[in-house]
Enzyme design. Structure first.
Site, PDB file in Angstrom:
ATOM      1  N   HIS A  76       0.639  -2.469   1.212  1.00 30.79           N
ATOM      2  CA  HIS A  76       0.051  -2.204   2.527  1.00 30.79           C
ATOM      3  C   HIS A  76       1.044  -2.447   3.674  1.00 30.79           C
ATOM      4  O   HIS A  76       1.423  -1.533   4.401  1.00 30.79           O
ATOM      5  CB  HIS A  76      -1.187  -3.083   2.746  1.00 30.79           C
ATOM      6  CG  HIS A  76      -2.236  -2.945   1.693  1.00 30.79           C
ATOM      7  ND1 HIS A  76      -2.931  -1.779   1.491  1.00 30.79           N
ATOM      8  CD2 HIS A  76      -2.711  -3.827   0.776  1.00 30.79           C
ATOM      9  CE1 HIS A  76      -3.800  -1.957   0.499  1.00 30.79           C
ATOM     10  NE2 HIS A  76      -3.669  -3.188   0.055  1.00 30.79           N
TER      11      HIS A  76
HETATM   12  C1  BDR Z   1      -4.196  -6.036   4.611  1.00 30.48           C
HETATM   13  O1  BDR Z   1      -4.973  -7.194   4.355  1.00 30.48           O
HETATM   14  C2  BDR Z   1      -4.155  -8.248   3.925  1.00 30.48           C
HETATM   15  O2  BDR Z   1      -4.713  -8.871   2.819  1.00 30.48           O
HETATM   16  C3  BDR Z   1      -2.793  -7.666   3.650  1.00 30.48           C
HETATM   17  O3  BDR Z   1      -1.766  -8.582   3.973  1.00 30.48           O
HETATM   18  C4  BDR Z   1      -2.740  -6.449   4.524  1.00 30.48           C
HETATM   19  O4  BDR Z   1      -2.250  -6.742   5.792  1.00 30.48           O
HETATM   20  C5  BDR Z   1      -4.600  -4.952   3.620  1.00 30.48           C
HETATM   21  O5  BDR Z   1      -5.940  -4.635   3.789  1.00 30.48           O
END
Ligand code: BDR
Ligand code: CA
Length: 297
Positions: free
Chosen positions: A234
């Site tokens: 992500h």
């Molecule tokens: C986002 O949520 C967090 O758990 C990760 O670091 C990322 O920024 C993904 O949905």
């Protein structure tokens, strides 16, 4: 010329990978890491940010603590299942080389105020609380921001917090609303693209044996625990988009955010009265993964 950026973050395994890439690729001038509570509480995200800088021997980059809690809501339950009780699933980092200071949004504002207008981008990898404080408490600097690139939300993919909501946006929906409506140039990188950029086991194993490549392998190893064959990258997508927007297909959409109750609070809504923002809708995943690898050689 290097891209001048401030990274707002809640490390977090994928945040850690994004930060290591940003420091290792040689194409960013990282002015500071501002921290926010999200994947884990603020004390821990701040410690983790300092530890990552220590690995890269970058004690010259300041860490500035921001908000531990959302603008108006209770903090969500910490999702220790993904990032562990320490945010990095037990990975040990060195002690920070310098103490963190307080006042993330004031620090961002003063940094923007003395820079050439438009020369600094904000890469936001966690809940948008700090950035919302920035635009509400320091409106005079909003026009000085180059671009805010945000990992968050989902349009056509199922959510990872509620059925249609993504964790960062679900944590602080009011902050999302403030930032989208701020008038700054905002680019949103939703689950629709981040889920396409996946590290497979062979990709992870082939990362170079540099100190940060080795740490990246460890980070990804923890991220992929529980037998998964791949994992969505992500937060690194924000860094990749900042460097090579051509790898993504961007569209300008009018968006609003659901300010109702969980589980879908923070859901993105297409609404022609909403704020016009750039949204990454597609990605050339192969090129994205190749670019990411360049940060670890
Ligand atoms: C986002 O949520 C967090 O758990 C990760 O670091 C990322 O920024 C993904 O949905
Ligand atoms: Ca994050």
């Amino acid at each position: 010329m290097k891209k001048r950026v401030i990274i707002d973050t809640d490390p977090g395994l994928d945040d850690a990978l994004a930060i290591l890439f940003a420091l290792g690729c040689g194409r960013f001038e990282v002015l500071g890491l501002t921290t926010v509570g999200g994947n884990i509480g603020l004390d821990r995200t701040t410690l983790n940010a300092g530890g990552l800088l220590a690995v890269m021997e970058r004690g010259d980059i300041p860490v500035i603590r921001g908000s531990d809690v959302p603008l108006t809501r209770e903090q969500q339950d910490i999702i220790a299942i993904v990032h562990g009780a320490d945010g990095l699933k037990g990975i040990t980092l060195p002690e920070p080389l310098a103490p963190a200071s307080d006042g993330a949004s004031a620090w961002i504002a003063s940094t923007l105020a003395v820079a050439e207008p438009g020369s600094i981008d904000i890469l936001a990898l966690g809940p948008l609380t700090n950035i919302a404080h920035l635009v509400t408490e320091h409106p005079e600097v909003v026009g000085l921001i180059g671009e805010i690139i945000v990992m968050g939300g989902t349009l056509n993919e199922p959510g990872n917090s509620g059925p249609n909501s993504e964790f960062n946006f679900a944590t602080d929906p009011e902050a999302v609303s403030v930032v989208l409506g701020s008038g700054a140039k905002v680019t949103v990188v939703p689950l629709d693209v981040t889920r396409k950029v996946r590290a497979q086991l062979d990709y992870v194993e082939a990362l170079p044996d540099t100190p940060h490549g080795t740490l990246a392998r460890e980070v990804l190893g923890q991220y992929m625990q529980d037998g998964r064959q791949s994992r969505a990258l992500h937060d690194p997508c924000v860094m990749l988009l900042a460097l090579e927007p051509g790898i993504f297909r961007l569209e300008k959409l009018a968006l609003d955010v659901d300010l109702g109750e969980p589980p879908d609070a923070g859901r993105l809504l297409l609404d022609k009265r909403g704020s016009l923002v750039n949204v990454a809708l597609c990605v050339d995943a192969e090129r994205a993964l190749a670019l990411l690898r360049t940060g670890f050689v």
